[in-house]
Design a protein around this motif. Structure first.
Motif, mmCIF file in Angstrom:
data_model
loop_
_atom_site.group_PDB
_atom_site.id
_atom_site.type_symbol
_atom_site.label_atom_id
_atom_site.label_comp_id
_atom_site.label_asym_id
_atom_site.label_seq_id
_atom_site.Cartn_x
_atom_site.Cartn_y
_atom_site.Cartn_z
ATOM 1 N N PRO A 1 -4.018 10.186 2.093
ATOM 2 C CA PRO A 1 -2.885 9.834 1.222
ATOM 3 C C PRO A 1 -3.262 9.840 -0.262
ATOM 4 N N GLN A 2 -2.313 10.228 -1.080
ATOM 5 C CA GLN A 2 -2.513 10.271 -2.528
ATOM 6 C C GLN A 2 -2.255 8.902 -3.152
ATOM 7 N N ARG A 3 -2.960 8.627 -4.262
ATOM 8 C CA ARG A 3 -2.681 7.433 -5.033
ATOM 9 C C ARG A 3 -1.329 7.565 -5.716
ATOM 10 N N GLY B 1 -1.016 3.648 2.046
ATOM 11 C CA GLY B 1 -1.662 4.460 1.036
ATOM 12 C C GLY B 1 -3.086 3.995 0.770
ATOM 13 N N PRO B 2 -3.800 4.667 -0.146
ATOM 14 C CA PRO B 2 -5.226 4.410 -0.340
ATOM 15 C C PRO B 2 -5.546 3.209 -1.214
ATOM 16 N N GLN C 1 0.872 -1.175 0.000
ATOM 17 C CA GLN C 1 0.000 0.000 0.000
ATOM 18 C C GLN C 1 0.914 1.231 0.000
ATOM 19 N N PRO C 2 1.508 1.549 -1.148
ATOM 20 C CA PRO C 2 2.544 2.590 -1.200
ATOM 21 C C PRO C 2 2.032 3.927 -0.677
ATOM 22 N N ILE C 3 2.901 4.617 0.054
ATOM 23 C CA ILE C 3 2.524 5.922 0.611
ATOM 24 C C ILE C 3 3.615 6.942 0.277
ATOM 25 N N GLY D 1 -6.029 -0.356 6.117
ATOM 26 C CA GLY D 1 -5.874 0.506 4.959
ATOM 27 C C GLY D 1 -5.319 1.862 5.365
ATOM 28 N N ALA D 2 -5.929 2.921 4.857
ATOM 29 C CA ALA D 2 -5.460 4.285 5.120
ATOM 30 C C ALA D 2 -6.127 4.901 6.348
#
Length: 292
Positions: A283-285, A207-208, A177-179, A272-273
């Protein structure tokens, strides 16, 4: 006074301007102040590193909060992953207790466990336990993959994308879940600004969206406007090749097996986020950050 370690790394270099913008007095523990760039004239400098415990004492004088980001995902000439990520954190926590530090902020990783297959996440788990058991208030952040345009990991992927096919270690099915590093910095700032501290808080920074490693590589390729087929290289071949490369080139190798192995283990949060959103951060995609 706040002591920041890892100020020249991805998360640290992103966080430092936020700290200074908030008017926080910052001291950075660094080996080479020149790597701080223009920020070096805005902070106090404490010379030292994770392999030099006596340097912790001087760095911690008059410090109320420690934000400990320094870590390594490969062995270094002066210390192994276990020494740099695990033992050094334990020693810094002990030094912080002796110096009367009020709060210790530590960056672990999602999935860290003393039984994990990767050396890095085993060491992170040991360090997290030391922080949690310390006699001071602590905040642990456990992120998934932290990224930013131009960071070393994405730069390596960009270089590999110049090849006719895009090599991927293993099957590329591990989930993340990259952030974005800026979102991580916002989360840390939000926690530091809270008027009251929990004795031992823990936030999972995700991340989202949940992406496989294959998905991440395709996202990077789209951002570069490059169409490449993915070539999945069997893990045993990757392991033997990178171990041989490291034996020949040492710490100057462009990649190591310990780093590649981290791309084969999932790092996700069941929440999750939710934790970033609890701190007021959406958080942004990854595709939105990288473009394309």
């Amino acid at each position: 006074m706040l002591l920041l370690t890892g100020a020249t790394g991805l998360a640290g270099s992103t966080l430092l301007p936020h700290l200074l913008g908030d008017g926080i007095e910052v001291r950075c523990l660094v080996r080479d102040p020149r790597r701080l760039g223009a920020q070096r004239v805005r902070v106090q400098i404490a010379l030292g590193d994770l392999t030099d415990p006596p340097s912790f004492r001087n760095a911690l004088r008059g410090v109320q909060t420690v934000v400990h980001l320094a870590a390594s995902i490969r062995d270094q000439p002066r210390g192994s992953i276990e020494e740099l990520d695990g033992i050094a954190t334990w020693r810094m926590v002990e030094a912080a207790e002796r110096q009367g530090v009020e709060r210790f902020v530590y960056f672990s990783a999602l999935g860290a466990s003393t039984h994990h297959r990767t050396r890095c996440l085993r060491a992170k788990a040991v360090a997290e336990q030391a922080v949690r058991e310390a006699n001071l208030s602590s905040t642990v952040f456990a992120p998934s993959i932290v990224y930013a345009p131009g960071d070393p990991w994405l730069t390596l992927l960009e270089r590999l994308a110049l090849l006719p096919v895009m090599p991927v270690s293993g099957w590329g099915r591990a989930l993340y879940q990259p952030i974005w590093a800026e979102d991580v910095a916002d989360c840390v700032m939000a926690a530091l600004r809270r008027p009251s501290w929990e004795p031992h808080a823990r936030y999972e920074l995700a991340g989202p969206e949940t992406l496989s490693y294959n998905d991440i590589v395709r996202t990077v390729l789209r951002s570069l406007s490059r169409k490449r087929a993915l070539l999945h290289v069997p893990t045993p071949i990757v392991s033997r090749g990178l171990r041989l490369l490291e034996a020949v080139m040492g710490s100057s190798a462009f990649a190591t097996w310990d780093e590649a192995e981290l791309m084969e283990v999932s790092m996700t949060s069941a929440r999750g986020a939710a934790d970033p959103e609890l701190l007021g951060v959406s958080p942004q995609r990854m595709a939105a950050v990288l473009g394309g």
